[in-house]
Design a protein around this motif. Structure first.
Motif, PDB file in Angstrom:
ATOM      1  N   LYS B 294      42.211  65.952  16.226  1.00  0.00           N
ATOM      2  CA  LYS B 294      41.024  66.749  15.954  1.00  0.00           C
ATOM      3  C   LYS B 294      41.320  68.058  15.228  1.00  0.00           C
ATOM      4  O   LYS B 294      40.603  68.453  14.316  1.00  0.00           O
ATOM      5  N   LYS B 295      42.393  68.712  15.626  1.00  0.00           N
ATOM      6  CA  LYS B 295      42.711  69.971  14.960  1.00  0.00           C
ATOM      7  C   LYS B 295      43.027  69.717  13.489  1.00  0.00           C
ATOM      8  O   LYS B 295      42.579  70.441  12.603  1.00  0.00           O
ATOM      9  N   MET B 296      43.749  68.672  13.265  1.00  0.00           N
ATOM     10  CA  MET B 296      44.089  68.302  11.891  1.00  0.00           C
ATOM     11  C   MET B 296      42.839  67.944  11.095  1.00  0.00           C
ATOM     12  O   MET B 296      42.688  68.322   9.939  1.00  0.00           O
ATOM     13  N   MET B 297      41.931  67.226  11.725  1.00  0.00           N
ATOM     14  CA  MET B 297      40.700  66.857  11.031  1.00  0.00           C
ATOM     15  C   MET B 297      39.926  68.103  10.620  1.00  0.00           C
ATOM     16  O   MET B 297      39.390  68.181   9.509  1.00  0.00           O
ATOM     17  N   ALA B 298      39.881  69.075  11.514  1.00  0.00           N
ATOM     18  CA  ALA B 298      39.184  70.324  11.215  1.00  0.00           C
ATOM     19  C   ALA B 298      39.831  71.004  10.021  1.00  0.00           C
ATOM     20  O   ALA B 298      39.157  71.427   9.078  1.00  0.00           O
ATOM     21  N   SER B 299      41.120  71.072  10.077  1.00  0.00           N
ATOM     22  CA  SER B 299      41.844  71.768   9.039  1.00  0.00           C
ATOM     23  C   SER B 299      41.695  71.070   7.685  1.00  0.00           C
ATOM     24  O   SER B 299      41.448  71.704   6.651  1.00  0.00           O
ATOM     25  N   VAL B 300      41.769  69.761   7.699  1.00  0.00           N
ATOM     26  CA  VAL B 300      41.597  69.006   6.456  1.00  0.00           C
ATOM     27  C   VAL B 300      40.166  69.147   5.934  1.00  0.00           C
ATOM     28  O   VAL B 300      39.936  69.293   4.731  1.00  0.00           O
ATOM     29  N   ALA B 301      39.207  69.134   6.843  1.00  0.00           N
ATOM     30  CA  ALA B 301      37.812  69.252   6.423  1.00  0.00           C
ATOM     31  C   ALA B 301      37.584  70.577   5.706  1.00  0.00           C
ATOM     32  O   ALA B 301      37.009  70.621   4.617  1.00  0.00           O
ATOM     33  N   VAL B 302      38.046  71.655   6.316  1.00  0.00           N
ATOM     34  CA  VAL B 302      37.864  72.978   5.701  1.00  0.00           C
ATOM     35  C   VAL B 302      38.603  73.044   4.366  1.00  0.00           C
ATOM     36  O   VAL B 302      38.044  73.480   3.359  1.00  0.00           O
ATOM     37  N   ASP B 303      39.825  72.564   4.373  1.00  0.00           N
ATOM     38  CA  ASP B 303      40.596  72.615   3.133  1.00  0.00           C
ATOM     39  C   ASP B 303      39.937  71.837   2.003  1.00  0.00           C
ATOM     40  O   ASP B 303      39.818  72.328   0.890  1.00  0.00           O
ATOM     41  N   SER B 304      39.505  70.625   2.292  1.00  0.00           N
ATOM     42  CA  SER B 304      38.969  69.870   1.156  1.00  0.00           C
ATOM     43  C   SER B 304      37.631  70.438   0.706  1.00  0.00           C
ATOM     44  O   SER B 304      37.324  70.412  -0.484  1.00  0.00           O
ATOM     45  N   LEU B 305      36.881  70.994   1.653  1.00  0.00           N
ATOM     46  CA  LEU B 305      35.624  71.607   1.239  1.00  0.00           C
ATOM     47  C   LEU B 305      35.893  72.826   0.349  1.00  0.00           C
ATOM     48  O   LEU B 305      35.327  72.956  -0.729  1.00  0.00           O
ATOM     49  N   LEU B 306      36.781  73.685   0.800  1.00  0.00           N
ATOM     50  CA  LEU B 306      37.064  74.892   0.012  1.00  0.00           C
ATOM     51  C   LEU B 306      37.688  74.534  -1.331  1.00  0.00           C
ATOM     52  O   LEU B 306      37.438  75.199  -2.339  1.00  0.00           O
ATOM     53  N   ASP B 307      38.445  73.490  -1.332  1.00  0.00           N
ATOM     54  CA  ASP B 307      38.987  72.991  -2.593  1.00  0.00           C
ATOM     55  C   ASP B 307      37.886  72.694  -3.584  1.00  0.00           C
ATOM     56  O   ASP B 307      37.918  73.113  -4.729  1.00  0.00           O
ATOM     57  N   ARG B 308      36.910  71.955  -3.102  1.00  0.00           N
ATOM     58  CA  ARG B 308      35.808  71.572  -3.994  1.00  0.00           C
ATOM     59  C   ARG B 308      35.004  72.789  -4.415  1.00  0.00           C
ATOM     60  O   ARG B 308      34.457  72.838  -5.510  1.00  0.00           O
ATOM     61  N   ILE B 309      34.916  73.747  -3.536  1.00  0.00           N
ATOM     62  CA  ILE B 309      34.112  74.929  -3.841  1.00  0.00           C
ATOM     63  C   ILE B 309      34.826  75.830  -4.839  1.00  0.00           C
ATOM     64  O   ILE B 309      34.243  76.292  -5.810  1.00  0.00           O
ATOM     65  N   GLN B 310      36.109  76.063  -4.562  1.00  0.00           N
ATOM     66  CA  GLN B 310      36.813  77.045  -5.365  1.00  0.00           C
ATOM     67  C   GLN B 310      37.325  76.480  -6.677  1.00  0.00           C
ATOM     68  O   GLN B 310      37.647  77.212  -7.597  1.00  0.00           O
ATOM     69  N   ASN B 311      37.388  75.194  -6.718  1.00  0.00           N
ATOM     70  CA  ASN B 311      37.962  74.566  -7.897  1.00  0.00           C
ATOM     71  C   ASN B 311      36.957  73.568  -8.466  1.00  0.00           C
ATOM     72  O   ASN B 311      36.870  72.438  -8.009  1.00  0.00           O
ATOM     73  N   GLU B 312      36.213  74.040  -9.437  1.00  0.00           N
ATOM     74  CA  GLU B 312      35.156  73.231 -10.041  1.00  0.00           C
ATOM     75  C   GLU B 312      35.621  71.809 -10.375  1.00  0.00           C
ATOM     76  O   GLU B 312      34.877  70.853 -10.281  1.00  0.00           O
ATOM     77  N   MET B 313      36.847  71.712 -10.774  1.00  0.00           N
ATOM     78  CA  MET B 313      37.352  70.441 -11.267  1.00  0.00           C
ATOM     79  C   MET B 313      37.650  69.445 -10.140  1.00  0.00           C
ATOM     80  O   MET B 313      37.696  68.243 -10.370  1.00  0.00           O
ATOM     81  N   ALA B 314      37.898  69.987  -8.942  1.00  0.00           N
ATOM     82  CA  ALA B 314      38.290  69.107  -7.841  1.00  0.00           C
ATOM     83  C   ALA B 314      37.225  68.042  -7.609  1.00  0.00           C
ATOM     84  O   ALA B 314      36.052  68.348  -7.449  1.00  0.00           O
ATOM     85  N   GLY B 315      37.630  66.810  -7.583  1.00  0.00           N
ATOM     86  CA  GLY B 315      36.692  65.732  -7.296  1.00  0.00           C
ATOM     87  C   GLY B 315      36.591  65.533  -5.795  1.00  0.00           C
ATOM     88  O   GLY B 315      36.980  66.399  -5.024  1.00  0.00           O
ATOM     89  N   TYR B 316      36.089  64.420  -5.387  1.00  0.00           N
ATOM     90  CA  TYR B 316      36.008  64.152  -3.958  1.00  0.00           C
ATOM     91  C   TYR B 316      37.367  63.671  -3.472  1.00  0.00           C
ATOM     92  O   TYR B 316      38.234  63.286  -4.264  1.00  0.00           O
ATOM     93  N   SER B 317      37.546  63.713  -2.151  1.00  0.00           N
ATOM     94  CA  SER B 317      38.808  63.222  -1.600  1.00  0.00           C
ATOM     95  C   SER B 317      38.562  62.436  -0.323  1.00  0.00           C
ATOM     96  O   SER B 317      37.670  62.782   0.453  1.00  0.00           O
TER      97      SER B 317
END
Lengths: 341, 341
Positions: B294-317
């Motif tokens: 669960k902790k890992m899931m939280a961390s991955v969720a936040v990371d991939s979301l912020l990735d998409r937000i901060q990096n226009e080019m980032a696609g889905y993951s």
DNA sequence: TTGAAAGCGCTAACAA
DNA sequence: TTGTTAGCGCTTTCAA
């Protein structure tokens, strides 16, 4: 991702953008006809009002801070759920933060909440000193404390009648026939715990029982600490037939220790908790306990906060709710059962 | 409650208010001396930057939506806790909402999130149709789905490898000597549950076991439903020596039914869960289960979301995490234990 | 009944 | 290095 604004709609409708604003806000200063036309257009264009911009001019974000020590604590998460539902029904949303029971973090969170211009905050204090630490913020931000009894402090809080709950618990065990009841695990400094201990002491006095405690160096409320403390306690010859635990999590720790030591609950030992967290209803746990009315607490917390927000004149309020006893399977009749009193 | 603004500070310092803004933002276009002076003044005057105003011009609220079906569910609340910590560490806060597993409410919440200009949302979908219902919003608002496996859908999600987890579970029971393993309680329509069932079926096939199911009309994942279903099942003559429950809450329902029927766990029946919610570690419960990290899931969720937000080019993951087995006391050796295979 | 314009507190481009 | 100004999207006087 460019979103459509009130200006776009105004342009499309061929009216000024204040007209659109009026249509949206349901102002009476607009003909029914144009209102219909604009509202329809908003739908078509997929317009969603920008709440942030509105907040700027309205000086109200319709956002409430909820600071708890840990959402993952079943007692708080249950209240958090009801708070969200209740607040949303009244047009507010929740910014949630965990203080991790850290006073400095809690302080930072207040700073953050002020920056975010929330309309008010609901707080499960991190500790007894919270009221002091946070005092500088309390007149900048309407705040209601939850769970903790602040006695006579001039701030709003909602809490259960801890004194009475503890008193009730002792009476219940007494009526079951227990005469030697040990009070287990009070957290240092917490007024809530203080009041529970006082309720216990008062009931013992009134019923002519000898108070017994077990609470050395008890740093936190958790299953683990309850377990460690209980492990020592239960290894010695018992001077009691029932244990009244300060919290359900403590009781769970006792249960675990008893399990390992082969002490049957409720066969050899009755166990009573306080809080009625969800865990306590689980099969094989079935803890008899004093219930805090969590849904009611949530509802009262939201109401008194919104009261203070919407009504400048509203002062602080102290709401002390009545606990109830939830009977399950962790308490059995004691030695004096059936005997004339 | 009138708060002090950047203008007040500028006035007091005798500079223009853009200078104050520069001091605050740590811009290099300012002399160290004036910066110090202004910063000191801000402290003295108790200035707190208005995040709402900043959000307007920056077009970023630094707010993330978190929509779950119920904070009060131990699986989600645990993830929610870690998400808050993680997001805060990266300068974001969380707006929390409960959908109560209601698709229409969930839709409304997206509408609300858009109005509130959140930078992105993390979602525990209310059901398998969520992806369809919400499609209109998904390109307006960066979204990551949590917990539910969306297969090949072109949206970000983080989920555990449910197929593999179920497969592992069967292997574990097999190694313990069980040859008749019943799969209990899959929620209709959920891809997650579908994959778990597939993993179970595949393992049975590979190990030459006969698959057995118990999942008639199973409307929800909860202790109560698990209990009701198990009550029927356990009343009949068993054709299995172990039950693999689709979720820990289901397993808890089985445990309760078994308790009432006097069936010993793990004495007469082994029980394996899936999720490793906190309840499962409780004394007297001690459920052996497949853990979702669960902790890992939280961390991955936040990371991939912020990735998409901060990096226009980032696609889905698509992030599929590996589950692990947590061995406690609800599984005992089966009839084939020790026998040569 | 509608439109024009000011302003919420802030950032940033442009001038000085 | 600092000041001036425009503008983010909205609500709300004040005029028309």
């Amino acid at each position: 991702m460019k979103s459509v604004t009130i200006k776009d709609v105004a342009h499309a409708a061929g009216v000024s953008y204040s007209t659109v604003s009026r249509a949206l806000s349901g102002s009476p200063e607009i003909s029914a006809e144009t209102r219909e036309r604009i509202l329809k257009l908003c739908k078509e264009m997929n317009y969603t009002a920008n709440t942030v911009a509105r907040a700027m001019v309205m000086k109200s974000t319709k956002l409430l801070g909820l600071i708890l020590t840990d959402v993952n604590n079943p007692f708080m998460s249950e209240i958090a759920y009801h708070i969200d539902r209740q607040a949303r029904a009244r047009g507010y949303n929740i910014i949630l933060c965990n203080s991790s029971r850290n006073a400095e973090q809690e302080r930072e969170l207040f700073e953050l909440m002020i920056g975010r211009q929330v309309d008010g905050v609901m707080l499960f204090p991190s500790g007894p000193e919270s009221y002091e630490t946070l005092r500088p913020y309390l007149n900048r931000l309407p705040t209601v404390f939850i769970g903790e009894n602040l006695r006579e402090a001039p701030e709003s809080y909602v809490s259960v009648d801890n004194y009475r709950g503890a008193y009730m618990g002792v009476e219940y065990l007494y009526d079951l026939g227990h005469r030697d009841i040990l009070y287990f695990g009070r957290r240092r400094g917490s007024t809530t715990h203080q009041l529970r201990a006082e309720g216990y002491a008062a009931a013992c006095r009134d019923l002519h029982l000898t108070a017994q405690y077990c609470n050395n160096a008890f740093p936190a409320t958790s299953i683990k600490y309850g377990y460690q403390l209980a492990k020592q306690l239960l290894s010695q010859k018992p001077t009691y037939t029932a244990i009244f635990a300060a919290t359900d999590t403590n009781a769970l720790g006792v249960m675990q220790a008893a399990e390992e030591l082969g002490i049957g609950i409720p066969g050899q030992l009755s166990l009573l908790g306080f809080d009625n967290i969800r865990y306590s209803a689980l099969p094989r746990i079935e803890l008899t306990t004093i219930e805090q009315p969590k849904k009611m607490m949530a509802s009262v917390a939201v109401d008194s906060l919104l009261d203070r927000i919407q009504n400048e004149m509203a002062g602080y309020s102290h709401r002390i709710l009545t606990p109830t006893l939830v009977e399950r399977s962790s308490c059995a009749p004691g030695p004096a059962a059936g005997r004339a009193e």
